[in-house]
Design an enzyme around this catalytic site. Sequence first.
Site, short mmCIF file in Angstrom:
data_model
loop_
_atom_site.label_atom_id
_atom_site.label_comp_id
_atom_site.label_asym_id
_atom_site.label_seq_id
_atom_site.Cartn_x
_atom_site.Cartn_y
_atom_site.Cartn_z
N LYS A 197 -2.20 -20.68 16.06
CA LYS A 197 -1.16 -19.31 16.21
C LYS A 197 -2.70 -17.97 15.70
CE LYS A 197 1.13 -17.62 13.59
NZ LYS A 197 1.94 -16.80 12.86
N THR A 198 -2.54 -18.55 14.78
CA THR A 198 -3.98 -17.34 13.86
C THR A 198 -5.18 -17.20 14.87
OG1 THR A 198 -2.56 -17.34 11.94
CG2 THR A 198 -4.23 -16.14 12.20
N ARG B 30 5.30 -27.63 7.24
CA ARG B 30 4.34 -26.75 5.97
C ARG B 30 3.44 -28.04 5.83
NH1 ARG B 30 3.89 -23.04 8.49
NH2 ARG B 30 5.67 -23.76 9.68
N GLN C 118 11.09 -20.74 14.16
CA GLN C 118 10.58 -19.75 12.54
C GLN C 118 11.02 -18.62 13.01
OE1 GLN C 118 6.86 -21.29 11.24
NE2 GLN C 118 6.57 -22.04 13.30
N ASP D 215 2.60 -10.11 15.01
CA ASP D 215 2.45 -11.51 14.41
C ASP D 215 3.41 -11.64 14.03
OD1 ASP D 215 1.52 -13.77 13.74
OD2 ASP D 215 0.51 -13.31 12.10
N GLU D 216 4.40 -13.13 14.55
CA GLU D 216 5.62 -13.08 14.06
C GLU D 216 6.82 -12.11 14.91
OE1 GLU D 216 5.61 -15.75 11.94
OE2 GLU D 216 4.34 -15.77 10.34
#
Length: 798
Positions: free
Chosen positions: A60-61, A637, A283, A252-253
């Site tokens: 994503k980043t 994670r 998330q 973002d997010e």
Amino acid sequence: MSDFDDSDAFEAAAAPVPLSQRAMSARPAPYLEGLNAAQRAAVEALDGPVLLLAGAGTGKTRALTTRIAHLLTLGRARPGQILAVTFTNKAAREMKDRIGRLLGEMVEGMPWLGTFHSVSVKILRRHAELVGDAELHLKPSFTILDTDDQIRLMKQLIAAENIDEKRWPARQLAGLIDGWKNRCITPARLPKGEERAFDGWGGKLYAAYQRRLLELNAVDFGDLLMHCVTIFQAHPDVLRQWQERFRYILVDEYQDTNVAQYMWLRLLAQAHRNICCVGDDDQSIYGWRGAEVGNILRFESDFPGAQVIRLEQNYRSTPHILAAASGLIASNKGRLGKTLWTDAEGGEPVRLIGHWDSEAEARWIGEEIEAFHGGHRHSVGRRSLNDIAILVRASHQMRAFEDRFMTIGLPYRVIGGPRFYERQEIRDAMAYFRLAVSPTDDLAFERIVNVPKRGLGDKAVQTIQAEARERGLSLLEGAASAVAVGALGGKGAGALRQFTQAMGRWHADALDARVNHVELAERILDESGYTAMWQNDKSPDAPGRLDNLKELVKALEEFENLQGFLEHVALVMDNDKGEQAEQVSIMTLHAAKGLEYPIVFLPGWEDGLFPSQRSMDESGMKGLEEERRLAYVGITRAEELATITFAGNRRMYGQWQSSLPSRFIDELPEEHVEVLTPPGLYGGGYGAAAAFAASSMHDRAAKADVYNSPGWKRMQERSTARTQPVHRTPVIIDAEPAARFAVGDRVFHQKFGNGTVMGIAEDTLTVEFPTGFKTIKAGYVQPASGASSGASTDDVPF
DNA sequence: CTACAACCAGTTTTT
DNA sequence: CTGGTTGTAG
């Protein structure tokens, strides 16, 4: 670089960008290489609204930063015309770094890449005067209050209305007001039903609080967003200015945005409609602070014609880990739906293991980590401690690990935790600086008038307040005035005069550009007696506090002056001391979002703790689903190995409580989970716990049976006897209460540290501590460690 | 009026 | 077990 430096950003927007010269070369830009099809689509879909649904570990980043690089390279926008918002400073920093790496150091810093809050501050500084009315409005130099200031202010307001603070705590009011601000509800817009909250006072106190903030020229976190939105709504010309500036918006997010942030974005995006939101509905874990999953679920209807791009190829985790996480999250309703997949092969299943209690859990995890670190586990080889993380649901779980790791000498670091600037000594020092910079900062004044002790108590402060109110002065001026007219009694007056005079000098120096601000800060802390206060403090944490103060002063060096420092510190300071030697990372699941580790431990999977009882009580099924997403975040994670553990017993409020394994364990797909039953490391206790887990992973009745079995009961008895040695229960029986101590015994007191018993009378001991003699009830001290207690939990097997 | 010991009440997550 | 608040001794 201060937040003020963007004053030239409007003009800077006119300057050419060197990168644009590279644009339009025939060859695809190097930064596009290595992207998969979906990522590439995400990078190249520049125009119109785009929703990028990016599952965990799907790059994503990378997509987001490459997209920005692409915009700049094509010359679609100059750095100053791109608005990119994140939730955390860490995320913002990482994006900046990665864009820099993609483009080389040619790109100037992006002035509008930051958190929602830091970008809002910049905007708000320009239009501060639009908040409030003609008589009373915000000024561009406003200060940002943190939670602590907020609470203290509210306490005053609650007291002013004669409300019983016991029944209606300020914290609760703060939560209420925060909730309103998250939804962008000003006092005027408060719905009828809600203003009666807080025993009927909610609406009134909210209005009073907002007014008080204006008087103090201050805002709180929630205001930053809310004020921006109300300004945009009331002043179309201002809004237009910003809409035109931001040709491209990236978020973002997005799944964690609240209503205020949503409105903020919608308003800003209306003109160009080039908004790209990145997020993962699975998330969304911040519902409790106002995040609306609905924002991301509704994106397509909010922004008609939106493209939706899914990133589903996972580059992070093994198939087992991915499958376990996917299986778990499948129980949630109302998802947009993604199917994560991976090319990777092999790997171990997610491991599951039960323990007798939280101490055994910590012990076992400590041993596992030592085995990984020592290379005794062949499947994963020798690992650095930096590769290992422990992710907990609630921060109080961390203690067991810290205690255990301390005793076995395993280096660890706690990520998140109390922010540096929330520490008492830092806030005190900051209050000194704040007052030196702006003498009208009444909250800062109140905080430090009597720190260090100057003999100025409640009474003195009240006198000062009365004086200030009467003459329309700030508290600092009021204090000087009170001294001058002799309103204060002898002792305090002298100290107060010294204080106000010193503050006057510091203020002059703070304004004087020739005075070095770092030296000034040091001088303030020395002359005020603040440093000395901690130097004379004999409590065990005083040295640490002095270290923190040193660090604070060091941090000042990076700023041009105190003002610039104060400007940034509330929003940007964090606790990251950077990478040091090898350390295991311990953090909450919330703090872990966005991070990844080869080896992850997930302790505390018990009903009530995880999923948290409170979350379920307050938000029912919605709460449970958010907890499940938290579990999903936790598992995903892990890159190579995830280990879930639970304990049958856990200490809470110092009391032992037993609990059932988490219902989330039942939801894990069995074929991707391996239940561990290592042979009798700790004898029966451990074995039974493991057997318990093995026998009943998906069988709740069987779980209950195990708890009722004689073996389990027996263990419980032994464990209770072991874990509650006599000296831990300070029950004073009046026969010979102090009899378990003798003159000369070493004892420990929470506050005063270790000391020696010098005298005994009835139930009262006279003890010599490093700070001097104290008389203390026997129940409040323990035998100093190393003394009789012995019962170290290590060497006592079940 | 202050300072300190005793008592009491409450604990998820945080920009 | 911790921190914040309260009652009391100096």
